[in-house]
Write an enzyme that holds these catalytic residues in place. Structure first.
Site, PDB file in Angstrom:
ATOM      1  N   TYR A   1     -21.551 -11.511  28.261  1.00 51.68           N
ATOM      2  CA  TYR A   1     -21.402 -10.500  27.206  1.00 51.68           C
ATOM      3  C   TYR A   1     -21.746 -11.137  25.853  1.00 51.68           C
ATOM      4  O   TYR A   1     -20.992 -11.042  24.894  1.00 51.68           O
ATOM      5  CB  TYR A   1     -19.981  -9.935  27.159  1.00 51.68           C
ATOM      6  CG  TYR A   1     -19.456  -9.407  28.472  1.00 51.68           C
ATOM      7  CD1 TYR A   1     -19.700  -8.092  28.864  1.00 51.68           C
ATOM      8  CD2 TYR A   1     -18.706 -10.216  29.314  1.00 51.68           C
ATOM      9  CE1 TYR A   1     -19.202  -7.601  30.066  1.00 51.68           C
ATOM     10  CE2 TYR A   1     -18.209  -9.733  30.524  1.00 51.68           C
ATOM     11  CZ  TYR A   1     -18.456  -8.426  30.891  1.00 51.68           C
ATOM     12  OH  TYR A   1     -17.956  -7.947  32.079  1.00 51.68           O
TER      13      TYR A   1
ATOM     14  N   GLU B   1     -26.443 -10.436  28.615  1.00 50.61           N
ATOM     15  CA  GLU B   1     -26.009  -9.238  27.890  1.00 50.61           C
ATOM     16  C   GLU B   1     -26.757  -8.024  28.435  1.00 50.61           C
ATOM     17  O   GLU B   1     -27.957  -8.110  28.727  1.00 50.61           O
ATOM     18  CB  GLU B   1     -26.302  -9.405  26.387  1.00 50.61           C
ATOM     19  CG  GLU B   1     -26.138  -8.174  25.533  1.00 50.61           C
ATOM     20  CD  GLU B   1     -24.728  -7.625  25.556  1.00 50.61           C
ATOM     21  OE1 GLU B   1     -24.586  -6.437  25.871  1.00 50.61           O
ATOM     22  OE2 GLU B   1     -23.785  -8.395  25.265  1.00 50.61           O
TER      23      GLU B   1
ATOM     24  N   CYS C   1      -8.001   0.214  -0.282  1.00 48.80           N
ATOM     25  CA  CYS C   1      -7.524  -0.295   1.002  1.00 48.80           C
ATOM     26  C   CYS C   1      -7.407  -1.798   0.879  1.00 48.80           C
ATOM     27  O   CYS C   1      -8.394  -2.479   0.573  1.00 48.80           O
ATOM     28  CB  CYS C   1      -8.464   0.091   2.142  1.00 48.80           C
ATOM     29  SG  CYS C   1      -7.963  -0.600   3.738  1.00 48.80           S
TER      30      CYS C   1
ATOM     31  N   CYS D   1      -1.415   6.524   6.618  1.00 45.26           N
ATOM     32  CA  CYS D   1      -2.695   6.125   7.200  1.00 45.26           C
ATOM     33  C   CYS D   1      -2.421   5.441   8.533  1.00 45.26           C
ATOM     34  O   CYS D   1      -1.406   4.771   8.697  1.00 45.26           O
ATOM     35  CB  CYS D   1      -3.406   5.183   6.232  1.00 45.26           C
ATOM     36  SG  CYS D   1      -4.668   4.140   6.961  1.00 45.26           S
TER      37      CYS D   1
ATOM     38  N   ASP E   1     -16.546 -13.014  27.134  1.00 49.28           N
ATOM     39  CA  ASP E   1     -16.042 -12.249  25.978  1.00 49.28           C
ATOM     40  C   ASP E   1     -16.364 -10.777  26.192  1.00 49.28           C
ATOM     41  O   ASP E   1     -17.264 -10.219  25.562  1.00 49.28           O
ATOM     42  CB  ASP E   1     -16.679 -12.776  24.688  1.00 49.28           C
ATOM     43  CG  ASP E   1     -16.085 -12.135  23.435  1.00 49.28           C
ATOM     44  OD1 ASP E   1     -15.079 -11.399  23.565  1.00 49.28           O
ATOM     45  OD2 ASP E   1     -16.619 -12.353  22.345  1.00 49.28           O
TER      46      ASP E   1
ATOM     47  N   CYS F   1      -9.726  -9.217  23.212  1.00 45.56           N
ATOM     48  CA  CYS F   1      -8.989  -8.493  22.168  1.00 45.56           C
ATOM     49  C   CYS F   1      -7.875  -7.656  22.767  1.00 45.56           C
ATOM     50  O   CYS F   1      -7.227  -6.877  22.051  1.00 45.56           O
ATOM     51  CB  CYS F   1      -9.944  -7.606  21.360  1.00 45.56           C
ATOM     52  SG  CYS F   1     -10.743  -6.308  22.345  1.00 45.56           S
TER      53      CYS F   1
ATOM     54  N   GLN G   1     -17.829  -9.504  14.670  1.00 41.20           N
ATOM     55  CA  GLN G   1     -16.425  -9.414  14.293  1.00 41.20           C
ATOM     56  C   GLN G   1     -16.287  -9.169  12.788  1.00 41.20           C
ATOM     57  O   GLN G   1     -17.072  -9.686  11.994  1.00 41.20           O
ATOM     58  CB  GLN G   1     -15.693 -10.706  14.664  1.00 41.20           C
ATOM     59  CG  GLN G   1     -15.626 -10.974  16.147  1.00 41.20           C
ATOM     60  CD  GLN G   1     -14.558 -10.183  16.866  1.00 41.20           C
ATOM     61  OE1 GLN G   1     -13.911  -9.297  16.289  1.00 41.20           O
ATOM     62  NE2 GLN G   1     -14.346 -10.468  18.134  1.00 41.20           N
TER      63      GLN G   1
ATOM     64  N   CYS H   1       0.841  -1.202   0.000  1.00 42.36           N
ATOM     65  CA  CYS H   1       0.000   0.000   0.000  1.00 42.36           C
ATOM     66  C   CYS H   1       0.873   1.248   0.000  1.00 42.36           C
ATOM     67  O   CYS H   1       1.797   1.387   0.815  1.00 42.36           O
ATOM     68  CB  CYS H   1      -0.914   0.008   1.223  1.00 42.36           C
ATOM     69  SG  CYS H   1      -1.955   1.472   1.339  1.00 42.36           S
TER      70      CYS H   1
END
Length: 451
Positions: free
Chosen positions: A316, A337, A165, A84, A381, A408, A287, A78
């Site tokens: 969650y 949740e 992209c 970026c 999660d 994450c 995701q 790229c």
């Protein structure tokens, strides 16, 4: 710890031997013991850098020249690499990216979590680590008198315009460019944060099954020339199923506001995950890397070694993306949740997939757990900030033998796993999964078992 007095000044040029790569992908070198972070530099390289920031603990340098390159340095595909703020690792060979990410996870557990000899296998990577994103959000800006879309430069709100992209699915990019061109043709201006004038803030595009495309335009008010916009999107993509307007008048960095208006097509598109079909709306969290999401979730299922008799809690749970595949494998699953709309989506997804052994409860995970009985296993999660200590303490009181913790953020995962070990669990394994190639981000699944 005594802080080292800076031995460099702003605007100095220095030659550095890069000794490691930091958690944000920057090369780390030292001048007489004083750390200098250099974005774009790789471990083992000798570089020349211009000092742009000097602090009491570390400085930051701009990479001027690579004098001795790493054997793992590659030419980025790229042309915007480094400009970026997206692909911070594209200059690093993909196999080396995976090795780096595993080291980030190990460092988090040993240095932040204080856990030694953690079983961390190699990262599960992708065969083709490009064009994996099924969703993207592109901010608008007025640049040199015309509307542009793009991504923000690192650590700024300065827009870097994009025409392509390498991480996006083709239809996602085509949709965003179609909205940009419509705005140019009809002189619809981007919102300006300084003057608080203009209309367009973001365009969000998502691709589902059979290339079904959902587009959401985030603006401060209603859209003019909407029929022309619909025609442009249909002409450019050929797969437009939904067009939403999201109203966001707030002076905030939050991308979308709370009001959605369906301008064209159907309310939802469909996304197949783990053999089940999920109804996806403009506010649905899912995701962005579909193939690696299945790898991530299957890894969690395999770790739990489900035999079909367990009662499992999914904390969650969102729209049930983990709950419902789990329900196909075991006796019963309860998804918890706090977001009411997500719970309603989860119930609908269960009905649509003919699953009757999954139930969903709306509320704070910790409080809801106090009201429920024992569980054999649990999936956690949480958001990037991790789970609250009170929740983890409540979870451990449910008689849970195994916990699969999906995260994450290696730092908060390590912190929470350390607490769970204090609460009587053994950390068996941490499996990293590369959900976001070319970036520093990494997902993990940790397996914890009761002593």
């Amino acid at each position: 710890m005594t802080k080292l007095r800076p031995v460099v000044k702003k605007n100095d040029e220095v030659t550095l031997q890069i000794q490691s790569i930091g958690a944000q992908g920057q090369g780390v070198g030292r001048v007489e013991g004083y750390a200098v972070f250099v974005p774009g530099a790789l471990n083992g390289e000798t570089v020349r850098a211009h000092i742009i920031k000097v602090g009491s603990s570390f400085g930051v340098g701009k990479l001027l020249e690579v004098l001795e390159p790493s054997e793992f340095r590659v030419l980025p595909d790229c042309g915007l690499n480094g400009k970026c703020g997206g692909c911070t690792l594209q200059h690093l060979d993909y196999s080396a990216q995976l090795a780096y990410k595993r080291q980030v996870v190990e460092d988090a557990f040993t240095r932040l979590g204080g856990l030694k000899e953690v079983n961390i296998p190699p990262v599960l990577g992708m065969e083709h680590p490009y064009q994996y994103r099924n969703k993207a959000s592109f901010p608008f800006a007025n640049v040199n008198g015309r509307v542009e879309i793009g991504f923000f430069a690192p650590h700024s709100h300065r827009l870097v315009p994009v025409e392509d992209c390498l991480l996006q699915r083709e239809d996602v990019l085509l949709a965003a460019l179609a909205v940009r061109d419509w705005a140019r043709d009809y002189n619809v201006l981007a919102y300006d944060e300084q003057s608080r004038s203009g209309l367009l803030r973001h365009v969000v595009a998502r691709v589902g099954d059979k290339n079904e495309l959902m587009v959401t335009v985030v603006a401060t008010a209603g859209l003019p020339h909407r029929d022309a916009l619909i025609d442009r999107l249909q002409e450019r993509t050929g797969c437009l199923k939904s067009l939403y307007l999201n109203i966001n008048k707030a002076d905030t960095n939050v991308i979308q506001g709370g009001e959605y208006r369906l301008l064209f097509g159907q309310e939802h598109i469909m996304q197949t995950l783990c053999g089940l079909r999920f109804s996806v709306g403009p506010a649905t969290f899912l995701q962005v890397n579909s193939s690696q999401t299945e790898v991530l979730y299957q890894t969690a299922f395999d770790m739990l070694a489900i035999n079909g008799t367990e009662r499992i809690a999914d904390l969650y749970c969102g729209m049930g993306a983990i709950t419902l595949p789990l329900a196909k494998k075991t006796k019963s699953v309860v998804g918890i949740e706090a977001v009411k709309e997500a719970v309603e989506d989860a119930k609908k997804n269960a009905l649509d997939n003919g699953i009757d052994n999954a139930s969903f409860v709306c509320g704070d995970c910790g409080q809801v757990l106090e009201e429920l009985g024992a569980f054999d296993a649990m999936v956690i999660d949480p958001p990037r900030k991790g789970a609250e200590p009170e929740l983890l303490k409540a979870a451990t009181k449910r008689g849970v033998k195994k916990i699969a913790y999906i995260s994450c953020n290696p730092a908060t995962l390590a912190r929470d796993c350390a607490l769970l070990t204090e609460l009587g669990y053994t950390l068996v394994k941490v499996q990293p999964v590369d959900m976001f190639p070319q970036t520093v981000h990494i997902e993990c699944v940790a397996l914890l078992e009761k002593h």
